[in-house]
Write a protein that holds these residues in place. Structure first.
Motif, mmCIF file in Angstrom:
data_model
loop_
_atom_site.group_PDB
_atom_site.id
_atom_site.type_symbol
_atom_site.label_atom_id
_atom_site.label_comp_id
_atom_site.label_asym_id
_atom_site.label_seq_id
_atom_site.Cartn_x
_atom_site.Cartn_y
_atom_site.Cartn_z
ATOM 1 N N THR A 106 0.898 -0.956 -0.048
ATOM 2 C CA THR A 106 0.111 0.272 -0.028
ATOM 3 C C THR A 106 1.016 1.162 0.078
ATOM 4 O OG1 THR A 106 -1.766 -1.219 1.127
ATOM 5 C CG2 THR A 106 -1.830 1.290 1.250
ATOM 6 N N ARG A 110 0.307 3.794 -2.972
ATOM 7 C CA ARG A 110 -0.524 4.795 -2.807
ATOM 8 C C ARG A 110 0.243 5.910 -1.852
ATOM 9 N NH1 ARG A 110 -4.619 4.836 -6.236
ATOM 10 N NH2 ARG A 110 -5.101 2.319 -6.883
ATOM 11 N N THR A 114 -1.654 6.829 2.850
ATOM 12 C CA THR A 114 -2.547 5.726 2.815
ATOM 13 C C THR A 114 -2.147 4.399 3.408
ATOM 14 O OG1 THR A 114 -3.134 6.828 0.602
ATOM 15 C CG2 THR A 114 -3.795 4.527 1.003
ATOM 16 N N ASP A 180 -8.764 0.469 -2.057
ATOM 17 C CA ASP A 180 -7.620 1.447 -2.364
ATOM 18 C C ASP A 180 -8.363 2.870 -2.179
ATOM 19 O OD1 ASP A 180 -5.792 -0.172 -2.981
ATOM 20 O OD2 ASP A 180 -5.929 -0.074 -5.028
ATOM 21 N N GLU A 181 -9.625 2.988 -2.569
ATOM 22 C CA GLU A 181 -10.507 4.591 -2.549
ATOM 23 C C GLU A 181 -10.636 4.516 -1.007
ATOM 24 O OE1 GLU A 181 -12.256 7.810 -3.185
ATOM 25 O OE2 GLU A 181 -10.650 6.680 -4.344
ATOM 26 N N ARG A 184 -7.421 5.517 0.689
ATOM 27 C CA ARG A 184 -7.116 6.738 0.337
ATOM 28 C C ARG A 184 -7.658 8.033 0.982
ATOM 29 N NH1 ARG A 184 -8.303 10.912 -3.033
ATOM 30 N NH2 ARG A 184 -10.479 9.922 -3.563
ATOM 31 N N ARG A 185 -8.915 7.716 1.271
ATOM 32 C CA ARG A 185 -10.001 8.759 1.866
ATOM 33 C C ARG A 185 -9.796 8.963 3.342
ATOM 34 N NH1 ARG A 185 -11.299 12.870 -0.021
ATOM 35 N NH2 ARG A 185 -13.603 12.981 1.120
ATOM 36 N N ALA A 188 -6.724 10.577 4.037
ATOM 37 C CA ALA A 188 -6.747 12.252 3.885
ATOM 38 C C ALA A 188 -7.584 12.732 4.967
ATOM 39 C CB ALA A 188 -7.551 12.550 2.580
#
Length: 386
Positions: A106, A110, A114, A180-181, A184-185, A188
Motif C-alpha cells: 500500500t 499509494r 494511505t 484503495d479508495e 485513500r480517503r 486524507a
C-alpha cells in the motif's frame, strides 16, 4: 410505502418486539422488496440473522458491503483456511506476513499516508478479531453459501464484473467502494478536517452548511428516528446471542486499552521518580488533613480550578467531535452510505429485470443487503426519502 422492522426470530412479522435487526421496505421505482440487515461484522449472531432472513423466501439479488478486491480476498481466505485448519501456527504466521506485506504494498502504490491508514485499520481489526474470537467476514461467507446453494450454473464458475457476480439463480452485487479508495480517503482525514473547518469559516460560521449533514448522519447511524429506522439500542441488545457477541468485541478491547494505559502511566511515574501513596487510607488521611487547613479563599480557588478543568475538558471533547468525529463520519458513513445506496438501487434493477418478461406479473423480485449496523439507517433514509 410498505415498511417492516423485525428480526430473524419472526421474519414475517412487522410487530416483533423481541428483536430488531433489519429493515424491509418496497423500492417504488422497481416494485422490489428490499431488506437491509444490520450486522456486527464477524459475529455468529449476525451470521445467523443473515441465514434466517435469506431463507425466509427466495432472494433474487444479494448485496454485500464489499468491493471486488475484498470479495476475491475473502474467497481466497476461505479456501486457505480449509487447507490450514489443522495447522494454526503456520496459519497465524502467514496472516502476519499478509498484514505486513499489505502495508508495504500500500505504501509503495499509494504513498505513506494511505499506508499508515492501512496499517492502523488492519492492525485494529486484527487485534479486535483476535481478542473477540470473531471470524472476519462470517456474515458475508454465510451469504455466499446461500448464493452457491441457489446457483443454476453447471460449472459453478462465477464471472466477476465491476460490481456484479452472476451466479445463476441468485446474483451478487458488490456495493462498496474499492479498498484503495477507502484507504485513500481515510488517509486524507487531516485534509478533510481542515477542509470542513475552512467551509465553516467561509460560510460565515454556518454550522448546518459545513457540519450539519455529517452531524445528522452520525446521530442517525447511532440512534435512528421513527418507524423507518432501526433503534440501535434495541438492535444491539435484542437477544442473548447478540449481547454475548457485543461483550466479546468490546470487553477484551476495553481491557487491553485499560491495561496498556495503566502500564504506560506506571512507566512514566517510574521514569519521573514520582512518589506514590502507600495506601488508600494514607491518601484519605492526607486529604482530610489538607481540607482542614484550607481557608474559604482556598476553597474558592479549588472550585475555580475544578470548573476550568471541566470547561477545558468539554472544549477538548468538542474539538475532537468537530476535528475528528465529524470528518470521520463524512469519510466512513456519509460517502459510503451514498455508494451503498446506489449499489442497492442497481440490485433492484437487476432483480426486477428477472421478471420483466412476464408482463402480467407485478413482482419486482427481492433484494437482501448485508451491511454494518451503522450503515442501515443512512442507506434506508436515502432510499426511502431520496
Amino acid at each position: 410505502l410498505h415498511l417492516t422492522i423485525g428480526s430473524s426470530q419472526d421474519a414475517r412479522s412487522s410487530t416483533s418486539s423481541s428483536s430488531k435487526s433489519y429493515l424491509t421496505f418496497n423500492h417504488t421505482q422497481t416494485n422490489t422488496e428490499v431488506t437491509l440487515i444490520g450486522c456486527l461484522h464477524g459475529s455468529s449472531s449476525s451470521a445467523k440473522d443473515v441465514s434466517d432472513v435469506l431463507r425466509q423466501s427466495p432472494t433474487d439479488v444479494v448485496v454485500l458491503e464489499l468491493c471486488p478486491t475484498r470479495y476475491k480476498d475473502l474467497m481466497r481466505d476461505m479456501h486457505r483456511r480449509r487447507e490450514c485448519e489443522s495447522d494454526n501456527g503456520s496459519n497465524a504466521m502467514r496472516n502476519n506476513g499478509d498484514y505486513f506485506g499489505m502495508v508495504k504494498k500500500t505504501i509503495e502504490a499509494r504513498g505513506i499516508s494511505t499506508g499508515i491508514a492501512a496499517a492502523v485499520l488492519g492492525g485494529a481489526s486484527g487485534i479486535s478479531n483476535t481478542l473477540s474470537g470473531f471470524e472476519p467476514g462470517l456474515e458475508f461467507i454465510t451469504a455466499m453459501a446461500y448464493v452457491d446453494s441457489c446457483s443454476n450454473s453447471s460449472d459453478g464458475d462465477a464471472q466477476l464484473n465491476a460490481v456484479r457476480v452472476a451466479s445463476g439463480g441468485c446474483d451478487v452485487i458488490l456495493a462498496d467502494r474499492t479498498v484503495d479508495e477507502t484507504l485513500r480517503r481515510v488517509g486524507a482525514l487531516p485534509s478533510v478536517s481542515l477542509q470542513m473547518l475552512q467551509e465553516y469559516s467561509d460560510s460565515g460560521l454556518n454550522w448546518n452548511k459545513a457540519y450539519g449533514i455529517d452531524a445528522d448522519v452520525l446521530a442517525n447511524a447511532l440512534s435512528g428516528k421513527g418507524n423507518e429506522q432501526l433503534d440501535m439500542g434495541k438492535a444491539l441488545f435484542r437477544n442473548k446471542d447478540m449481547m454475548t457477541d457485543l461483550a466479546r468485541i468490546t470487553l477484551p478491547s476495553f481491557a487491553f486499552v485499560t491495561v496498556a494505559n495503566n502500564m504506560l502511566w506506571n512507566m512514566l511515574n517510574v521514569m519521573a521518580d514520582t512518589p506514590a501513596f502507600a495506601s488508600d487510607d494514607n491518601y484519605a488521611s492526607i486529604m482530610m488533613d489538607l481540607s482542614a487547613t484550607m481557608s474559604f479563599r482556598d476553597w474558592g480557588l479549588l472550585a475555580t480550578d475544578v470548573s476550568m478543568e471541566f470547561i477545558s475538558s468539554a472544549f477538548l471533547l468538542f474539538l475532537g467531535y468537530v476535528l475528528v468525529a465529524l470528518p470521520t463520519a463524512r469519510l466512513i458513513l456519509t460517502e459510503r452510505d451514498d455508494q451503498l445506496a446506489k449499489g442497492i438501487e442497481d440490485a433492484c434493477k437487476v432483480a426486477a429485470g428477472k421478471y420483466s418478461s412476464n408482463e402480467s406479473s407485478n413482482n419486482g423480485g427481492r433484494v437482501v443487503a448485508i451491511l454494518g449496523f451503522l450503515h442501515v439507517n443512512g442507506v434506508a433514509k436515502k432510499m426511502i426519502q431520496p
